[in-house]
Motif scaffolding. Structure first.
Motif, PDB file in Angstrom:
ATOM      1  N   UNK A  25     -75.146 -58.545  75.678  1.00 23.63           N
ATOM      2  CA  UNK A  25     -74.841 -57.189  75.227  1.00 23.63           C
ATOM      3  C   UNK A  25     -74.480 -57.212  73.754  1.00 23.63           C
ATOM      4  N   UNK A  26     -74.936 -56.209  73.030  1.00 27.86           N
ATOM      5  CA  UNK A  26     -74.573 -56.055  71.627  1.00 27.86           C
ATOM      6  C   UNK A  26     -74.281 -54.585  71.372  1.00 27.86           C
ATOM      7  N   UNK A  27     -73.143 -54.314  70.749  1.00 28.87           N
ATOM      8  CA  UNK A  27     -72.760 -52.931  70.478  1.00 28.87           C
ATOM      9  C   UNK A  27     -72.214 -52.766  69.077  1.00 28.87           C
ATOM     10  N   UNK A  28     -72.753 -51.803  68.331  1.00 32.02           N
ATOM     11  CA  UNK A  28     -72.292 -51.558  66.963  1.00 32.02           C
ATOM     12  C   UNK A  28     -70.916 -50.892  66.958  1.00 32.02           C
ATOM     13  N   UNK A  29     -70.264 -50.914  65.797  1.00 34.00           N
ATOM     14  CA  UNK A  29     -68.918 -50.368  65.669  1.00 34.00           C
ATOM     15  C   UNK A  29     -68.890 -49.244  64.639  1.00 34.00           C
ATOM     16  N   UNK A  30     -67.928 -48.342  64.803  1.00 33.27           N
ATOM     17  CA  UNK A  30     -67.806 -47.149  63.972  1.00 33.27           C
ATOM     18  C   UNK A  30     -66.540 -47.183  63.123  1.00 33.27           C
ATOM     19  N   UNK A  31     -66.618 -46.584  61.943  1.00 31.97           N
ATOM     20  CA  UNK A  31     -65.438 -46.364  61.105  1.00 31.97           C
ATOM     21  C   UNK A  31     -64.885 -44.996  61.497  1.00 31.97           C
ATOM     22  N   UNK A  32     -63.691 -44.972  62.068  1.00 33.04           N
ATOM     23  CA  UNK A  32     -63.104 -43.755  62.624  1.00 33.04           C
ATOM     24  C   UNK A  32     -61.893 -43.295  61.822  1.00 33.04           C
ATOM     25  N   UNK A  57     -53.878 -47.231  51.690  1.00 35.48           N
ATOM     26  CA  UNK A  57     -54.408 -46.865  53.000  1.00 35.48           C
ATOM     27  C   UNK A  57     -54.062 -47.923  54.041  1.00 35.48           C
ATOM     28  N   UNK A  58     -53.862 -47.464  55.269  1.00 32.66           N
ATOM     29  CA  UNK A  58     -53.519 -48.353  56.378  1.00 32.66           C
ATOM     30  C   UNK A  58     -54.627 -48.308  57.421  1.00 32.66           C
ATOM     31  N   UNK A  59     -55.011 -49.485  57.891  1.00 30.25           N
ATOM     32  CA  UNK A  59     -56.001 -49.548  58.966  1.00 30.25           C
ATOM     33  C   UNK A  59     -55.405 -50.268  60.177  1.00 30.25           C
ATOM     34  N   UNK A  60     -55.653 -49.705  61.349  1.00 30.45           N
ATOM     35  CA  UNK A  60     -55.109 -50.282  62.572  1.00 30.45           C
ATOM     36  C   UNK A  60     -56.137 -51.140  63.274  1.00 30.45           C
ATOM     37  N   UNK A  61     -55.664 -52.198  63.918  1.00 28.48           N
ATOM     38  CA  UNK A  61     -56.564 -53.081  64.674  1.00 28.48           C
ATOM     39  C   UNK A  61     -55.981 -53.345  66.044  1.00 28.48           C
ATOM     40  N   UNK A  62     -56.759 -54.028  66.869  1.00 26.38           N
ATOM     41  CA  UNK A  62     -56.311 -54.379  68.217  1.00 26.38           C
ATOM     42  C   UNK A  62     -55.505 -55.676  68.234  1.00 26.38           C
ATOM     43  N   UNK A  63     -55.172 -56.180  67.048  1.00 23.51           N
ATOM     44  CA  UNK A  63     -54.363 -57.397  66.959  1.00 23.51           C
ATOM     45  C   UNK A  63     -54.911 -58.357  65.920  1.00 23.51           C
ATOM     46  N   UNK A  64     -54.067 -59.215  65.422  1.00 24.56           N
ATOM     47  CA  UNK A  64     -54.471 -60.188  64.410  1.00 24.56           C
ATOM     48  C   UNK A  64     -55.503 -61.147  64.990  1.00 24.56           C
ATOM     49  N   UNK A  65     -56.621 -61.291  64.293  1.00 23.35           N
ATOM     50  CA  UNK A  65     -57.649 -62.233  64.716  1.00 23.35           C
ATOM     51  C   UNK A  65     -58.589 -61.731  65.785  1.00 23.35           C
ATOM     52  N   UNK A  66     -58.478 -60.457  66.161  1.00 20.53           N
ATOM     53  CA  UNK A  66     -59.405 -59.908  67.146  1.00 20.53           C
ATOM     54  C   UNK A  66     -60.725 -59.540  66.466  1.00 20.53           C
ATOM     55  N   UNK A  67     -61.725 -59.234  67.286  1.00 16.64           N
ATOM     56  CA  UNK A  67     -63.029 -58.887  66.711  1.00 16.64           C
ATOM     57  C   UNK A  67     -62.945 -57.615  65.875  1.00 16.64           C
ATOM     58  N   UNK A  68     -62.100 -56.662  66.287  1.00 21.79           N
ATOM     59  CA  UNK A  68     -61.934 -55.435  65.510  1.00 21.79           C
ATOM     60  C   UNK A  68     -61.279 -55.741  64.166  1.00 21.79           C
ATOM     61  N   UNK A  69     -60.272 -56.593  64.186  1.00 20.42           N
ATOM     62  CA  UNK A  69     -59.618 -56.975  62.930  1.00 20.42           C
ATOM     63  C   UNK A  69     -60.620 -57.607  61.957  1.00 20.42           C
ATOM     64  N   UNK A 117     -51.995 -53.925  66.320  1.00 20.92           N
ATOM     65  CA  UNK A 117     -51.422 -53.404  67.555  1.00 20.92           C
ATOM     66  C   UNK A 117     -51.756 -54.360  68.694  1.00 20.92           C
ATOM     67  N   UNK A 118     -51.160 -54.114  69.839  1.00 20.26           N
ATOM     68  CA  UNK A 118     -51.468 -54.903  71.034  1.00 20.26           C
ATOM     69  C   UNK A 118     -52.573 -54.207  71.824  1.00 20.26           C
ATOM     70  N   UNK A 119     -53.785 -54.267  71.282  1.00 15.97           N
ATOM     71  CA  UNK A 119     -54.919 -53.631  71.925  1.00 15.97           C
ATOM     72  C   UNK A 119     -55.422 -52.449  71.109  1.00 15.97           C
ATOM     73  N   UNK A 120     -56.644 -52.037  71.415  1.00 18.16           N
ATOM     74  CA  UNK A 120     -57.263 -50.957  70.643  1.00 18.16           C
ATOM     75  C   UNK A 120     -56.687 -49.594  71.020  1.00 18.16           C
ATOM     76  N   UNK A 121     -56.242 -49.410  72.261  1.00 12.26           N
ATOM     77  CA  UNK A 121     -55.740 -48.108  72.698  1.00 12.26           C
ATOM     78  C   UNK A 121     -54.552 -47.624  71.856  1.00 12.26           C
ATOM     79  N   UNK A 122     -53.512 -48.440  71.647  1.00 19.67           N
ATOM     80  CA  UNK A 122     -52.410 -47.952  70.799  1.00 19.67           C
ATOM     81  C   UNK A 122     -52.813 -47.722  69.351  1.00 19.67           C
TER      82      UNK A 122
END
Length: 347
Positions: free
Chosen positions: A147-154, A178-190, A209-214
């Motif tokens: 599976x491959x899924x692109x990501x969005x700038x939100x 500016x501040x950007x939120x991630x799902x945690x240090x070293x995650x794929x989103x980060x 953060x501890x996950x993408x939801x927060x």
């Protein structure tokens, strides 16, 4: 010196030992029988391998149930069990940024009955250089990408940034503001956000953060300025009107959000994608690996799986064994370079 002859008692019967040629034949027959027996054992083992699988297979997903990875794993399992003719049971073993689940499979018997669904998270953990209880490329074998899924700038729906250029200009004019939120240090989103920041030539403040939801919740509340996330998160939020997508980090626009331009269309040369693949413990018989790869390629061409992946904001992405291993090696090198160039500490 005179040798004294031994006296022989009267009535003693002398027996002369004869050479029996049939004894050599018996030894020869025994040797042949052992050879035949060994050949039979080998043929039985070979037939056992060729009959794989002959029992249920476990697919370990190193994330909690209910997320995108779990949905991808269950979608693949549903189709793959039809192709292989045996049940595929999804087992969730989340925790420690996928380390618990990955280590479980790395230490499992190499018989093809315990598989792993994992992707960029596992390669990032290895690329980070952090201490791990396993060696990814020595203890596990990549079977195929899935599976491959692109990501969005939100951004927030009420954000002052209407375009990607607005955000980039502001960040360049006020480095670190500016501040950007991630799902945690070293995650794929980060790391996707670090890739974006580097390509755009901007500096901003990371809020993990501890996950993408927060992280998304705080973006909706206006506490951070932007978050990069996959389509499974972005699409419902954008379509529901709670967030705005400034760009998709891909070479093409999304089928779910076709109105959102690519980052490259707006002058930022970046592509960030989340991906998942299928793995097995090292030492798994080559013919089993080949069979799993072939079965995976077959199901990835099915309309049923393509539709499920499209609903998750991605696409089926299969590959040969050689291409899969090359892809994983390239991903590792890419992440190592990004971590090194950005001076990230991911321990």
């Amino acid at each position: 010196m005179t040798r004294t002859k031994k006296s022989i008692a009267p009535n003693t019967v002398l027996v002369r030992r004869r050479y029996r040629p049939e004894s050599r034949s018996v030894i020869h027959l025994l040797a042949c029988a052992m050879l035949v027996f060994g050949t039979l054992l080998n043929s039985v083992a070979a037939s056992a391998d060729s009959s794989y699988p002959h029992q249920a297979i476990r697919m370990v997903v190193p994330f909690a149930a209910g997320g995108a990875a779990d949905a991808i794993g269950r979608s693949v399992a549903d189709e793959l069990q039809k192709e292989l003719g045996q049940p595929l049971v999804v087992v969730n073993r989340g925790g420690a940024g996928t380390v618990i689940g990955v280590n479980y499979v790395a230490k499992a018997p190499a018989d093809g009955y315990t598989l792993l669904l994992s992707g960029d998270a596992a390669t990032i953990n290895t690329a980070s250089g952090r201490a791990l209880p396993y060696d990814l490329m020595k203890e596990l074998v990549p079977i195929s990408t899935l599976f491959s899924g692109a990501q969005f700038v939100l951004v927030n729906k009420n954000s002052q940034f209407r375009t990607l250029d607005d955000l980039v200009k502001r960040a360049k004019a006020h480095p670190g503001e500016l501040k950007y939120g991630s799902s945690g240090i070293g995650t794929s989103i980060h790391l996707a956000e670090e890739s974006f920041n580097k390509a755009a030539g901007i500096k901003a403040t990371h809020v993990p953060y501890r996950g993408v939801a927060p992280a998304i919740n705080d973006l909706m509340a206006g506490l951070v300025d932007y978050v990069i996330a996959g389509s499974s998160v972005a699409t419902p939020a954008v379509q529901g009107g709670s967030l705005r997508a400034l760009a998709i980090n891909d070479a093409k626009r999304s089928a779910q959000l076709p109105e959102v331009p690519t980052a490259m269309e707006q002058g930022v040369n970046v592509q960030t994608k989340g991906w998942y693949g299928l793995w097995a413990p090292s030492g798994t018989p080559p013919d089993v690996i080949d069979k799993l790869n072939s079965a995976t390629q077959a199901v990835l061409k099915s309309e049923a799986l393509s539709s499920k992946f499209e609903a998750l904001g991605g696409e089926a992405k299969g590959a040969s064994l050689a291409d899969t291993r090359k892809f994983v090696a390239n991903e590792l090198e890419s992440f190592r370079k990004l971590i090194r160039d950005a001076h990230l500490k991911l321990d």
